[in-house]
Design an enzyme around this catalytic site. Sequence first.
Site, PDB file in Angstrom:
ATOM      1  N   ASP A  48      48.305  74.950  -4.668  1.00 52.25           N
ATOM      2  CA  ASP A  48      49.227  74.972  -2.946  1.00 52.25           C
ATOM      3  C   ASP A  48      51.112  74.636  -3.149  1.00 52.25           C
ATOM      4  OD1 ASP A  48      48.418  72.624  -2.560  1.00 52.25           O
ATOM      5  OD2 ASP A  48      49.844  73.407  -1.222  1.00 52.25           O
ATOM      6  N   ASP A  56      43.654  72.362  -7.362  1.00 54.50           N
ATOM      7  CA  ASP A  56      44.675  71.192  -6.500  1.00 54.50           C
ATOM      8  C   ASP A  56      43.909  71.145  -5.115  1.00 54.50           C
ATOM      9  OD1 ASP A  56      46.542  69.483  -5.270  1.00 54.50           O
ATOM     10  OD2 ASP A  56      46.543  71.118  -4.312  1.00 54.50           O
TER      11      ASP A  56
HETATM   12  P1  ADP Z   1      47.214  66.813  -4.046  1.00 58.08           P
HETATM   13  O1  ADP Z   1      47.398  66.480  -5.517  1.00 58.08           O
HETATM   14  O2  ADP Z   1      46.540  66.280  -3.340  1.00 58.08           O
HETATM   15  O3  ADP Z   1      48.252  68.633  -3.673  1.00 58.08           O
HETATM   16  P2  ADP Z   1      50.221  65.650  -3.981  1.00 58.08           P
HETATM   17  O4  ADP Z   1      50.711  65.949  -5.733  1.00 58.08           O
HETATM   18  O5  ADP Z   1      51.071  66.791  -2.790  1.00 58.08           O
HETATM   19  O6  ADP Z   1      48.672  65.547  -3.523  1.00 58.08           O
HETATM   20  O7  ADP Z   1      50.679  64.137  -3.355  1.00 58.08           O
HETATM   21  C1  ADP Z   1      50.290  63.220  -3.639  1.00 58.08           C
HETATM   22  C2  ADP Z   1      50.950  61.996  -3.084  1.00 58.08           C
HETATM   23  O8  ADP Z   1      52.001  61.865  -2.617  1.00 58.08           O
HETATM   24  C3  ADP Z   1      49.555  62.324  -1.782  1.00 58.08           C
HETATM   25  O9  ADP Z   1      48.863  62.123  -1.663  1.00 58.08           O
HETATM   26  C4  ADP Z   1      51.599  61.076  -0.990  1.00 58.08           C
HETATM   27  O10 ADP Z   1      50.591  59.611  -0.709  1.00 58.08           O
HETATM   28  C5  ADP Z   1      52.174  61.300  -1.295  1.00 58.08           C
HETATM   29  N1  ADP Z   1      53.479  62.592  -0.685  1.00 58.08           N
HETATM   30  C6  ADP Z   1      53.590  63.432  -1.306  1.00 58.08           C
HETATM   31  N2  ADP Z   1      54.681  64.262  -0.669  1.00 58.08           N
HETATM   32  C7  ADP Z   1      55.119  63.153   0.304  1.00 58.08           C
HETATM   33  C8  ADP Z   1      55.894  63.073   1.789  1.00 58.08           C
HETATM   34  N3  ADP Z   1      56.201  63.809   1.885  1.00 58.08           N
HETATM   35  N4  ADP Z   1      55.389  61.525   2.507  1.00 58.08           N
HETATM   36  C9  ADP Z   1      55.004  61.285   2.163  1.00 58.08           C
HETATM   37  N5  ADP Z   1      54.052  61.331   0.905  1.00 58.08           N
HETATM   38  C10 ADP Z   1      54.126  62.454  -0.300  1.00 58.08           C
HETATM   39 MG    MG Z   2      48.081  70.293  -2.864  1.00 55.25          MG
END
Ligand code: ADP
Ligand code: MG
Length: 617
Positions: A514, A320
């Site tokens: 994570d 991730d």
């Molecule tokens: P990654 O796969 O890189 O760990 P996530 O899947 O956790 O990223 O998040 C994907 C996208 O969703 C983020 O880039 C953001 O745009 C949005 N996002 C997720 N959670 C939040 C939050 N609490 N507040 C704002 N945006 C969020």
């Molecule tokens: Mg992540």
Amino acid sequence: MACLHKKTNKEMLALLFCGLFLFLGWYFETKIDLLAIIFYIISFIIGGFAKLKEGLILLLKDKELNANILMFLSVIGAAAIGFWLEGGILIFIFALSGALESYTLNKSEKDLSSLIKLKPETASVLVGKDEKRVLVEEVKIGDLVIVRPFEKIPVDGVVVEGVSAVNQAMITGESLLVEKKAKDKVYAGTMNGQGSLIIKVTCLSNQSLFARIIKLVQEAKENVPKKQLKIRNFEKIYTKVILVLTFFLILLPYLFLGFSLSYALYRAMVFLVVATPCAIVASIMPAVLAAMSNGARKGVLFKSGVQLEALANAKIIAFDKTGTLTTGILEVTDFEIFEKKMSVEDFFKAVGSIESLSEHPIAKAIVRKAKALKLNLELPTQFKALAGMGVKAFYDGVEWQIGKPELILEKGEFDESLLKEESKTVVLVKRDGKVIGKIFLSDTVRKNAANVISKLRKLGLKVAMVTGDGSIPAEKIAEVAGIDYYFSCLLPEEKLEKIKKLKKEFGSIAMVGDGVNDTPAMVEADISIAMGRIGSDFVLETADVVLMNDDLEKLPYIISLGRRMNRIIKQNLVFAVFVIIFLIFVNFLQVISLPFGVIGHESSTILVILNSLRLLK
Ligand code: ADP
Ligand code: MG
């Protein structure tokens, strides 16, 4: 734990007395026959009790014979034809191998539990408008505790605010979501869903993660590797074959080869002793436990030994991005407010308040920014996390959404200036149906990420990245870290699909993550690894392996460890089988005496266990 320690001590004591009485028996053998036999019998009972009990329990459970039972038949057989000392040595060394096995088990449990203490369980207690992170033991009855989405509920209590679906598998054993709202009871150890809850504590906490992990490790022992299962099945059939063969080996030479009955019996006993598969049975578990113990001392928690086997076989590893390859400590670098009348303070007070109930790294960065502006945050209502997308909640009487552009923008609302790809992570803010602002955040790649990835490559693995973030930040990080394949803008289900595809293309896959958004993909992967510090409780519970210190450096290490373990198990099995075949062969040539049979057979068992203990280093 303490009880296991006592068990090892007891085994050591039994070993000591078994040896002592064996010596006395041997000493008196030429002097007072009867006394010698009494000493021998005492030594048999003391030394053999634990293993015989184990064998009998297994016999009753499976209704199948096992190596322990064979062992005792050979001891009784040896004694019956007057070879008391040999029978005694057999028991003694058998007890020694038992003690060695308990030692490994004990060590691995101790190492695992010391590891768990690294992550104390905490709760977020509301004090006025502020919140304080305290150890669960310090939470008092009547305290208000905030539980964010996908966090474990730390204490028993009653909901005073919020709505969420809670997974009560921890208590009911069934993975069923139960809707919780104000006045409903919630229980420590259960897993909060998408909503955020505020609960009033009704009972003090004694149930610790520690206790649960011990249970987990206990279960891990039952969760035996596939290889061990195969060996167990083999043992059942093999034992029967050996018994039948022994019977014919007594009968046939006596009837047709002119052996005396006692000599035929003697040869058959040598056969029984050397053919008993103790060394084969002892080839796997001590190795697995020693490897788990090694991992524990380096800050890696394996929930069961099966996983080391899977790790050794992984062909590709998927990461991730946010929180895994990057530190997950983001920073708000820039923002734009589209609503002319809204001040920076009002904007951050609102978004900070809403994000204060989220566990996501982006949310934490926004809250930090709001706090840096010295704003007093309030709690929103009806807060809901949309995994991999963003959040929504009511604040100031209207609905707000904060998240990735795809979440915020409806079809047709696509405005070039809003969607222009940035190398930074972008989130949009929507208030009452209208986009009112955008926030840019930057993240730093973990220092050792590139180094770790090159090490993984050297181990022959392909490296992929699956992220929910936009394609430009993804590309930048993939380049810095040296990733082979990367995929961006993925929803949790799309991450899962990608893992499925990679699995089909490359074979066995490991996934490191994570966040809650990673869990479907992690379940799909052959083996999942969670970041222990930054990871949310939900991920820690789901993952097979936890890196307690978030140290990526441990990945190449555990893969090598798994491979080393497989190698050692293979060595053990080949050696054990070879010794058995060799001893059976020389027994057929009638050139081996019972004492040599005993020593050959038992030393191979001990050697196999000692070989496995090398994995502790
Ligand atoms: P990654 O796969 O890189 O760990 P996530 O899947 O956790 O990223 O998040 C994907 C996208 O969703 C983020 O880039 C953001 O745009 C949005 N996002 C997720 N959670 C939040 C939050 N609490 N507040 C704002 N945006 C969020
Ligand atoms: Mg992540």
